[in-house]
Design an enzyme around this catalytic site. Structure first.
Site, PDB file in Angstrom:
ATOM      1  N   LYS A 121     -48.461  14.243   6.778  1.00  0.00           N
ATOM      2  CA  LYS A 121     -47.382  13.252   6.903  1.00  0.00           C
ATOM      3  C   LYS A 121     -47.303  12.789   8.345  1.00  0.00           C
ATOM      4  O   LYS A 121     -47.078  13.574   9.254  1.00  0.00           O
ATOM      5  CB  LYS A 121     -46.047  13.875   6.464  1.00  0.00           C
ATOM      6  CG  LYS A 121     -44.857  12.926   6.592  1.00  0.00           C
ATOM      7  CD  LYS A 121     -43.627  13.460   5.859  1.00  0.00           C
ATOM      8  CE  LYS A 121     -42.439  12.550   6.024  1.00  0.00           C
ATOM      9  NZ  LYS A 121     -41.267  12.988   5.250  1.00  0.00           N
ATOM     10  N   ASP A 226     -30.854  13.438   1.730  1.00  0.00           N
ATOM     11  CA  ASP A 226     -31.632  12.352   1.121  1.00  0.00           C
ATOM     12  C   ASP A 226     -32.196  12.877  -0.195  1.00  0.00           C
ATOM     13  O   ASP A 226     -33.356  12.651  -0.528  1.00  0.00           O
ATOM     14  CB  ASP A 226     -32.758  11.926   2.077  1.00  0.00           C
ATOM     15  CG  ASP A 226     -33.263  10.517   1.769  1.00  0.00           C
ATOM     16  OD1 ASP A 226     -32.600   9.799   0.993  1.00  0.00           O
ATOM     17  OD2 ASP A 226     -34.318  10.153   2.303  1.00  0.00           O
TER      18      ASP A 226
HETATM   19  P1  ADP Z   1     -40.455   9.516   3.673  1.00  0.00           P
HETATM   20  O1  ADP Z   1     -39.706  10.317   4.682  1.00  0.00           O
HETATM   21  O2  ADP Z   1     -41.147   8.374   4.312  1.00  0.00           O
HETATM   22  O3  ADP Z   1     -39.643   9.151   2.488  1.00  0.00           O
HETATM   23  P2  ADP Z   1     -41.726  11.575   2.040  1.00  0.00           P
HETATM   24  O4  ADP Z   1     -41.880  12.922   2.646  1.00  0.00           O
HETATM   25  O5  ADP Z   1     -40.609  11.406   1.073  1.00  0.00           O
HETATM   26  O6  ADP Z   1     -41.647  10.478   3.200  1.00  0.00           O
HETATM   27  O7  ADP Z   1     -43.102  11.176   1.372  1.00  0.00           O
HETATM   28  C1  ADP Z   1     -43.327   9.896   0.794  1.00  0.00           C
HETATM   29  C2  ADP Z   1     -44.111  10.050  -0.499  1.00  0.00           C
HETATM   30  O8  ADP Z   1     -45.362  10.696  -0.246  1.00  0.00           O
HETATM   31  C3  ADP Z   1     -43.422  10.936  -1.510  1.00  0.00           C
HETATM   32  O9  ADP Z   1     -42.529  10.213  -2.313  1.00  0.00           O
HETATM   33  C4  ADP Z   1     -44.574  11.504  -2.312  1.00  0.00           C
HETATM   34  O10 ADP Z   1     -44.988  10.585  -3.300  1.00  0.00           O
HETATM   35  C5  ADP Z   1     -45.676  11.613  -1.285  1.00  0.00           C
HETATM   36  N1  ADP Z   1     -45.733  12.979  -0.716  1.00  0.00           N
HETATM   37  C6  ADP Z   1     -45.073  13.429   0.379  1.00  0.00           C
HETATM   38  N2  ADP Z   1     -45.351  14.718   0.634  1.00  0.00           N
HETATM   39  C7  ADP Z   1     -46.225  15.110  -0.319  1.00  0.00           C
HETATM   40  C8  ADP Z   1     -46.908  16.352  -0.605  1.00  0.00           C
HETATM   41  N3  ADP Z   1     -46.742  17.441   0.150  1.00  0.00           N
HETATM   42  N4  ADP Z   1     -47.727  16.375  -1.677  1.00  0.00           N
HETATM   43  C9  ADP Z   1     -47.915  15.274  -2.445  1.00  0.00           C
HETATM   44  N5  ADP Z   1     -47.307  14.090  -2.223  1.00  0.00           N
HETATM   45  C10 ADP Z   1     -46.470  13.993  -1.178  1.00  0.00           C
HETATM   46 MG    MG Z   2     -38.910  10.341   1.002  1.00  0.00          MG
END
Ligand code: ADP
Ligand code: MG
Length: 393
Positions: A121, A226
């Site tokens: 991320k 959130d």
């Molecule tokens: P943001 O803070 O931008 O909302 P998120 O952590 O919610 O970021 O991640 C955005 C998207 O990425 C999630 O909705 C999911 O679909 C995907 N995602 C995030 N972390 C993971 C993970 N560890 N494994 C698989 N998909 C992930």
């Molecule tokens: Mg998110």
């Protein structure tokens, strides 16, 4: 955001040295004059200027002459520094497809040497669509320490610390693997964000599990802030994993009850709409003896907060300081200061507005892949360190 790591393979030691020098210059310059980059990098025979040209060509730095002549890192430049550091540390060896995109982050698959796929991320705080930016931008502009590099790094640090602590306390979260700059590496969650799920075998169970998580979090002293269908992943066995932690606050936060109620309400609302469930909303069923529930069937913050653990305090001791929390709260609407002037659409304090709304893909497909499935091997030839000390390059 497109992340093309091809150029990373061809970057020389000097390229990284100059890129790191721009990063260091940005600690106290919004735009770093070339002479300063040169002085930090200390390359011989005007080498810095040649390298800067090359970095510019690959869009790793941006040339800015609006106020005075100089350079600043681009997101891509910052990505490269983080990726290089993590690759050198042996955390992963290649970057694959993009699996998610949020308002404040981009998520990619990465692969370790032995082929294990992890999630990376990249935090993008300060991206223009970020809701709270507008009200804060002027204020932040005058403070060098509040630039997007700093905020994105803070968000990553916080997310990593919280994920690790939650994992240690048995919460269903991804395994927190490592963190560098604005980048968090975690295990890849199998399954989909709940927003993409059209049917469940046991919506009641899933609902109870999810509400149970909000309650257990609060019992441990924390509120997600959130907590909604975009940040809850669900797999084929209907097991739940929660993600996305940069905006979490302590139950002792002055707006804790409002955030708690908002998280709860988001879940109630989603399950009512999507799965047509109405949960003990009939007040007749309650005689007031069930002290953990409000009359409307919602868990009651005041009775849960009484029995809190102190994960919030443990976290304060974990390297994520009070000042860090304060700085990041200034920027994230989970903790916006109400006394400050914020106009209408910037800060939502109502109980039905998931911050993530608007980028979920309801067709069950994840975001289109900018990297077209191919993996790129990154040869860890340059030793970029974690401490941002250019001398050690
Ligand atoms: P943001 O803070 O931008 O909302 P998120 O952590 O919610 O970021 O991640 C955005 C998207 O990425 C999630 O909705 C999911 O679909 C995907 N995602 C995030 N972390 C993971 C993970 N560890 N494994 C698989 N998909 C992930
Ligand atoms: Mg998110």
């Amino acid at each position: 955001m497109k992340l093309n790591v091809d150029a990373l393979r061809y970057m020389s030691k000097d390229d990284f040295r100059v890129l790191t020098s721009v990063e260091m210059g940005m600690r106290n310059h919004e735009i770093v004059p070339a002479e300063l980059v040169d002085r930090i990098a200390g390359l011989k025979h005007g080498g810095t200027y040649k390298v800067l040209k090359n970095l510019l060509k690959h869009k790793l730095v941006h040339h800015d002459s609006s106020k005075y002549d100089g350079f600043r890192l681009t997101y891509l430049g910052y990505d490269f520094l983080a990726i290089k550091a993590l690759v050198n540390r042996g955390v992963f060896a290649s970057v694959g497809r993009q699996i998610g995109v949020g308002k404040e982050s981009d998520i990619f698959e990465v692969a370790t040497e032995d082929g294990t796929i992890l999630a990376m991320k990249l935090h993008r705080l300060g991206r223009t669509s970020f809701r709270a930016v507008k009200s804060k931008r002027d204020y932040l502009l005058h403070r060098n320490s509040y630039n997007w590099l700093y905020l994105s790094r803070l968000a990553a640090l916080k997310e990593f610390a919280f994920m690790k602590a939650l994992e240690e306390h048995g919460f269903p979260v991804p395994n927190a693997v490592d963190c560098n700059r604005h980048c968090v590496i975690m295990s890849l969650v199998q399954g989909y964000p709940l927003v993409q799920v059209k049917q469940l075998q046991n919506p009641d169970n899933v609902f109870e599990t999810i509400i149970g998580l909000v309650i257990r979090l609060a019992e441990h002293g924390l509120i997600h802030c959130d907590f909604n269908e975009f940040n809850i992943m669900i797999d084929d066995n209907e097991e739940v994993t929660m993600i996305d932690f940069p905006q979490m606050v302590s139950v002792s936060h002055r707006n804790a009850e409002m955030y708690f109620d908002r998280d709860v309400e988001c879940i109630f609302k989603f399950f009512r709409k999507r799965f047509n469930l109405s949960y003990r909303e009939d007040t007749d069923e309650h005689d007031g003896s069930d002290s953990d529930l409000e009359d409307n069937g919602r868990p009651s913050f005041s009775s849960i907060a009484k029995s809190t653990g102190h994960l919030d305090k443990d976290l304060a001791a974990s390297g994520f300081t009070k000042k860090d929390q304060h700085d990041i709260e200034k920027f994230i609407d989970g903790g916006i200061d109400e006394d400050e002037n914020t106009s209408d659409d910037e800060v939502s304090t109502d109980t039905n507005c998931p911050r993530d709304e608007g980028y979920g893909d309801v067709d069950g497909h994840l975001e289109s892949l900018h990297m077209s499935h191919q993996s790129v091997d990154l040869e860890p030839t340059v030793s970029c360190n974690d401490n941002d000390k250019v001398e050690n390059l």
